[in-house]
Design a protein around this motif. Structure first.
Motif, PDB file in Angstrom:
ATOM      1  N   SER A   8       0.827  -1.203   0.000  1.00 32.24           N
ATOM      2  CA  SER A   8       0.000   0.000   0.000  1.00 32.24           C
ATOM      3  C   SER A   8       0.866   1.260   0.000  1.00 32.24           C
ATOM      4  O   SER A   8       2.069   1.202   0.305  1.00 32.24           O
ATOM      5  CB  SER A   8      -0.905   0.022   1.236  1.00 32.24           C
ATOM      6  OG  SER A   8      -0.113   0.238   2.395  1.00 32.24           O
ATOM      7  N   ASP A   9       0.245   2.378  -0.326  1.00 38.79           N
ATOM      8  CA  ASP A   9       0.966   3.660  -0.267  1.00 38.79           C
ATOM      9  C   ASP A   9       1.511   3.908   1.130  1.00 38.79           C
ATOM     10  O   ASP A   9       2.636   4.381   1.296  1.00 38.79           O
ATOM     11  CB  ASP A   9       0.042   4.822  -0.644  1.00 38.79           C
ATOM     12  CG  ASP A   9      -0.227   4.904  -2.128  1.00 38.79           C
ATOM     13  OD1 ASP A   9       0.519   4.279  -2.906  1.00 38.79           O
ATOM     14  OD2 ASP A   9      -1.184   5.597  -2.502  1.00 38.79           O
ATOM     15  N   GLU A  10       0.704   3.565   2.111  1.00 37.03           N
ATOM     16  CA  GLU A  10       1.110   3.772   3.501  1.00 37.03           C
ATOM     17  C   GLU A  10       2.349   2.940   3.841  1.00 37.03           C
ATOM     18  O   GLU A  10       3.287   3.436   4.471  1.00 37.03           O
ATOM     19  CB  GLU A  10      -0.051   3.379   4.412  1.00 37.03           C
ATOM     20  CG  GLU A  10      -0.087   4.115   5.726  1.00 37.03           C
ATOM     21  CD  GLU A  10      -1.379   3.807   6.461  1.00 37.03           C
ATOM     22  OE1 GLU A  10      -1.307   3.054   7.445  1.00 37.03           O
ATOM     23  OE2 GLU A  10      -2.434   4.307   6.043  1.00 37.03           O
ATOM     24  N   ARG A  32       5.456  -0.145  -7.400  1.00 35.67           N
ATOM     25  CA  ARG A  32       4.549   0.986  -7.602  1.00 35.67           C
ATOM     26  C   ARG A  32       4.771   1.643  -8.962  1.00 35.67           C
ATOM     27  O   ARG A  32       3.819   2.019  -9.636  1.00 35.67           O
ATOM     28  CB  ARG A  32       4.740   2.028  -6.491  1.00 35.67           C
ATOM     29  CG  ARG A  32       4.439   1.525  -5.107  1.00 35.67           C
ATOM     30  CD  ARG A  32       3.005   1.199  -4.906  1.00 35.67           C
ATOM     31  NE  ARG A  32       2.211   2.411  -5.089  1.00 35.67           N
ATOM     32  CZ  ARG A  32       0.920   2.474  -4.892  1.00 35.67           C
ATOM     33  NH1 ARG A  32       0.265   1.404  -4.494  1.00 35.67           N
ATOM     34  NH2 ARG A  32       0.269   3.579  -5.088  1.00 35.67           N
TER      35      ARG A  32
END
Length: 62
Positions: free
Chosen positions: A2-4, A41
């Motif tokens: 995830s981005d987090e 990503r």
């Protein structure tokens, strides 16, 4: 990832001089994990852009 998770991995990186072989191994693993996450990503973003371009080209050809 995830981005987090990616942000957390990148935020955790810092410039440091390893003080032992174990520390160097840990630093190497951190860098590899962040590199892999960033690569994942970037590939996903490139694939998404490519899909949009293909879709737009198909629509323009009609």
């Amino acid at each position: 990832m995830s981005d987090e998770d990616l942000r957390a991995a990148l935020a955790g990186l810092r410039v440091r001089i390893p003080e032992s072989v174990q520390d160097a191994d840990a630093l190497r693993a951190e860098v590899r994990a962040a590199d892999a996450a960033l690569g994942e990503r970037l590939r996903a973003a490139a694939a998404q852009r490519h899909a949009v371009v293909r879709r737009d080209r198909k629509g323009a050809a009609r």
